[in-house]
Design a protein around this motif. Structure first.
Motif, PDB file in Angstrom:
ATOM      1  N   ILE A   1      35.737  38.138  53.331  1.00  0.00           N
ATOM      2  CA  ILE A   1      35.133  38.885  53.207  1.00  0.00           C
ATOM      3  C   ILE A   1      34.037  38.735  52.354  1.00  0.00           C
ATOM      4  O   ILE A   1      34.171  38.330  50.686  1.00  0.00           O
ATOM      5  N   GLY A   2      32.929  39.182  52.094  1.00  0.00           N
ATOM      6  CA  GLY A   2      31.965  39.161  50.942  1.00  0.00           C
ATOM      7  C   GLY A   2      31.590  38.102  50.622  1.00  0.00           C
ATOM      8  O   GLY A   2      31.326  37.367  51.839  1.00  0.00           O
ATOM      9  N   GLY A   3      31.949  37.378  49.955  1.00  0.00           N
ATOM     10  CA  GLY A   3      30.892  36.468  48.928  1.00  0.00           C
ATOM     11  C   GLY A   3      32.036  34.612  49.941  1.00  0.00           C
ATOM     12  O   GLY A   3      31.317  34.089  50.232  1.00  0.00           O
ATOM     13  N   SER A   4      33.270  35.671  50.200  1.00  0.00           N
ATOM     14  CA  SER A   4      33.700  34.318  51.303  1.00  0.00           C
ATOM     15  C   SER A   4      34.179  34.941  52.758  1.00  0.00           C
ATOM     16  O   SER A   4      34.208  34.337  53.614  1.00  0.00           O
TER      17      SER A   4
ATOM     18  N   SER B   1      39.356  32.617  49.969  1.00  0.00           N
ATOM     19  CA  SER B   1      39.442  33.789  49.757  1.00  0.00           C
ATOM     20  C   SER B   1      39.730  33.022  48.205  1.00  0.00           C
ATOM     21  O   SER B   1      40.424  32.493  47.891  1.00  0.00           O
ATOM     22  N   LYS B   2      38.668  33.432  47.048  1.00  0.00           N
ATOM     23  CA  LYS B   2      39.166  33.173  46.069  1.00  0.00           C
ATOM     24  C   LYS B   2      39.854  33.427  45.523  1.00  0.00           C
ATOM     25  O   LYS B   2      40.156  32.736  44.600  1.00  0.00           O
TER      26      LYS B   2
ATOM     27  N   THR C   1      43.413  38.993  48.239  1.00  0.00           N
ATOM     28  CA  THR C   1      42.256  40.627  48.979  1.00  0.00           C
ATOM     29  C   THR C   1      42.479  40.739  50.129  1.00  0.00           C
ATOM     30  O   THR C   1      43.011  40.064  50.938  1.00  0.00           O
TER      31      THR C   1
ATOM     32  N   PRO D   1      40.894  40.560  54.444  1.00  0.00           N
ATOM     33  CA  PRO D   1      41.643  38.684  54.669  1.00  0.00           C
ATOM     34  C   PRO D   1      43.184  38.508  54.916  1.00  0.00           C
ATOM     35  O   PRO D   1      43.365  37.052  55.944  1.00  0.00           O
TER      36      PRO D   1
ATOM     37  N   GLY E   1      31.298  35.401  44.548  1.00  0.00           N
ATOM     38  CA  GLY E   1      31.705  35.030  45.731  1.00  0.00           C
ATOM     39  C   GLY E   1      30.628  34.654  46.128  1.00  0.00           C
ATOM     40  O   GLY E   1      30.298  33.723  46.870  1.00  0.00           O
ATOM     41  N   ARG E   2      29.490  35.698  45.319  1.00  0.00           N
ATOM     42  CA  ARG E   2      28.331  36.161  46.558  1.00  0.00           C
ATOM     43  C   ARG E   2      27.153  34.811  46.484  1.00  0.00           C
ATOM     44  O   ARG E   2      26.363  34.647  46.441  1.00  0.00           O
TER      45      ARG E   2
ATOM     46  N   GLU F   1      25.590  43.667  44.671  1.00  0.00           N
ATOM     47  CA  GLU F   1      26.374  43.848  44.009  1.00  0.00           C
ATOM     48  C   GLU F   1      26.146  42.690  42.540  1.00  0.00           C
ATOM     49  O   GLU F   1      26.670  43.448  41.702  1.00  0.00           O
TER      50      GLU F   1
HETATM   51  O1  PA5 Z   1      31.443  38.975  45.573  1.00  0.00           O
HETATM   52  C1  PA5 Z   1      32.411  38.810  45.194  1.00  0.00           C
HETATM   53  O2  PA5 Z   1      32.478  38.470  44.066  1.00  0.00           O
HETATM   54  C2  PA5 Z   1      32.289  39.287  46.396  1.00  0.00           C
HETATM   55  O3  PA5 Z   1      32.110  39.905  47.457  1.00  0.00           O
HETATM   56  C3  PA5 Z   1      33.864  38.462  46.561  1.00  0.00           C
HETATM   57  O4  PA5 Z   1      33.425  37.648  47.240  1.00  0.00           O
HETATM   58  C4  PA5 Z   1      34.812  39.620  47.643  1.00  0.00           C
HETATM   59  O5  PA5 Z   1      35.629  40.295  47.333  1.00  0.00           O
HETATM   60  C5  PA5 Z   1      36.160  38.682  48.569  1.00  0.00           C
HETATM   61  O6  PA5 Z   1      36.519  38.683  47.156  1.00  0.00           O
HETATM   62  P1  PA5 Z   1      37.612  36.933  47.890  1.00  0.00           P
HETATM   63  O7  PA5 Z   1      36.875  35.547  47.708  1.00  0.00           O
HETATM   64  O8  PA5 Z   1      38.474  37.357  46.158  1.00  0.00           O
HETATM   65  O9  PA5 Z   1      38.588  37.103  48.179  1.00  0.00           O
END
Ligand code: PA5
Length: 442
Positions: free
Chosen positions: A82-85, A141-142, A146, A149, A204-205, A282
């Motif tokens: 999700i998000g950056g991932s 997932s970093k 989260t 996911p 992430g982003r 973000e």
């Molecule tokens: O940019 C960011 O840091 C966030 O959008 C994360 O990428 C997002 O919340 C997913 O986090 P993670 O990779 O830890 O699951």
């Protein structure tokens, strides 16, 4: 023809905005210096800055090998994140794919995305799709913790092991996560999955050019070396364009343009805008400041949001992603009867009409008080997407420092999570659960 993406600001900056741009030049130079010297807020998250030129051959070969494994055994590969991932890989794959790839049989597996929402029906439908078919999983997932996911991975891992057996699952699950921390790292080690590391200093982003983006993009069959090469070009030679964009958008912001609408005239760029919205939203939305990033797909949205853009409150500017060449040509046929009255464009290709729509829209919006910044791309391919990604990332870092925020943290995204965990009665959140229950009673 120019072989790099270019920024054009002559339809955006005049009068006060032009004066603001001139006044901002020194601030912008200082912001760039802060970024490049690593002396600003969030400076422990600058790993993306020289990432393209430092990606080593071994990593690319490893990613290509993992992609080949997944491509050889799987009909579907589910990329979970999700998000950056999620957004970077989704954006690049959508931009490069046949628009109807989902309905066509082709080479290699179809890449699906899960874990980017908590839609029960979405998960059900995906389970229904992959049931009885060989599939693999890339779980990204970093933090490794989260929720979205996490749920998707638990479901698809369980399904895959039951459907194909543990050995197949172990071969065809790849985890992309932190080098040491988080639940996913522990699980991957225990299960013996292939893993890739998300560097500590890449948020992430900003992570699309790490295995987070490169692995799903390679699995989808695209050329990650060309993508990286394009990013290297911008890393080495893109500063003029980066500064042009960062200064122009901040000058417009200073003159009351609080909303930036990223517009495209190519359906394949829809998810590039979604990725861009996360990057800028973000990074900049802090301390009750920041340009609100929005997006539209033209000409589709000219028949809906076009009214608001042309004639609504004058608080927005538009940044148009203007693409040179399409990949294919479709000619509009002549019709003897011409009942639809379209013979005046018979013999033209469809993109000629699109280009006239783009030009006409620019003139109309500028006349209507919507400044137009333009970012030109010669065409949509791996190389220019690589350029675009790095260009937007660096401009985002500079912009954030011009604005006076830390562009590399995201404290605001925790607020909903705290409430959700309290409501779900997650262990460790007992006090918050009691407080939220009391609040909801009133
Ligand atoms: O940019 C960011 O840091 C966030 O959008 C994360 O990428 C997002 O919340 C997913 O986090 P993670 O990779 O830890 O699951």
């Amino acid at each position: 023809m120019n072989d790099k993406i270019q920024v054009i600001s002559k339809y955006a900056l005049d009068g006060n905005a032009l004066k603001s741009a001139e006044a901002l030049r020194m601030t912008a130079m200082a912001a760039k210096q802060t970024l490049e010297s690593g002396s600003g807020a969030g400076n422990d998250f600058l790993g993306w800055l020289h990432l393209p030129s430092s990606i080593d051959e071994q990593l690319l070969q490893d990613i290509e090998r993992s992609a080949a494994q997944l491509r050889s055994e799987c009909e579907y590969v589910i990329s979970i994140g999700i998000g950056g991932s999620y957004l970077g890989a989704k954006a690049v794959i959508e931009a490069l794919s046949d628009h109807f790839a989902a309905y066509k049989s082709g080479n290699g597996p179809k890449v699906l995305f899960a874990g980017s929402n908590i839609g029960e029906d979405y998960l059900y439908d995906m389970m229904d799709l992959v049931r009885g078919h060989k599939f693999g999983i890339i779980v990204i997932s970093k933090s490794g913790t989260t929720t979205e996911p996490g749920i998707a991975f638990r479901i698809f891992k369980d399904m895959l092991e039951k459907q194909e057996g543990k050995a197949f699952a172990q071969r065809n699950i790849v985890a992309v996560t932190d080098a040491r921390r988080g639940a996913l790292r522990g699980l991957a080690t225990q299960e013996g999955y292939a893993t890739y590391v998300i560097p500590d200093d890449v948020g992430g982003r900003f992570s699309v050019l790490t295995p987070v983006g490169l692995l799903p993009i390679a699995v989808a069959g695209f050329d990650i070396r060309a993508l990286v090469a394009g990013a290297v070009e911008m890393e080495k030679e893109g500063d003029e364009q980066v500064m042009h964009y960062a200064i122009a958008r901040n000058a417009l912001y200073k003159n009351g343009k609080k909303i930036e609408v990223l517009a495209n005239f190519s359906p394949r760029l829809h998810f590039i805008a979604e990725w861009w919205k996360q990057l800028y939203g973000e990074s900049e939305g802090k301390g009750h400041k920041g340009i609100f990033p929005a997006s539209v797909d033209f000409t589709t949205d000219l028949h809906s949001m076009g009214q608001m853009i042309q004639d609504g409150e004058r608080t927005l500017f538009e940044t148009v992603l203007s693409v040179g060449d399409q990949q294919h040509e479709v000619i509009i046929p002549r019709d003897e009867e011409d009942l639809d009255g379209l013979n005046y464009i018979a013999g033209k290709n469809v993109d000629y009409v699109n280009k006239m729509a783009e030009l006409g829209t620019r003139l109309a919006h500028v006349d209507g008080g919507v400044p137009n910044l333009i970012i030109t791309m010669p065409t949509v391919n791996e190389r220019y997407l690589g350029q675009l990604i790095y260009f937007f990332e660096k401009a985002c870092g500079v912009s954030g420092y011009i604005l006076g925020v830390n562009p590399f943290d995201q404290p605001g995204v925790e607020a909903y999570k705290k409430n959700m965990f309290a409501l779900l009665e997650k262990p460790g959140h007992e006090q918050a659960t009691a407080q939220i229950k009391a609040r909801l009673k009133n």
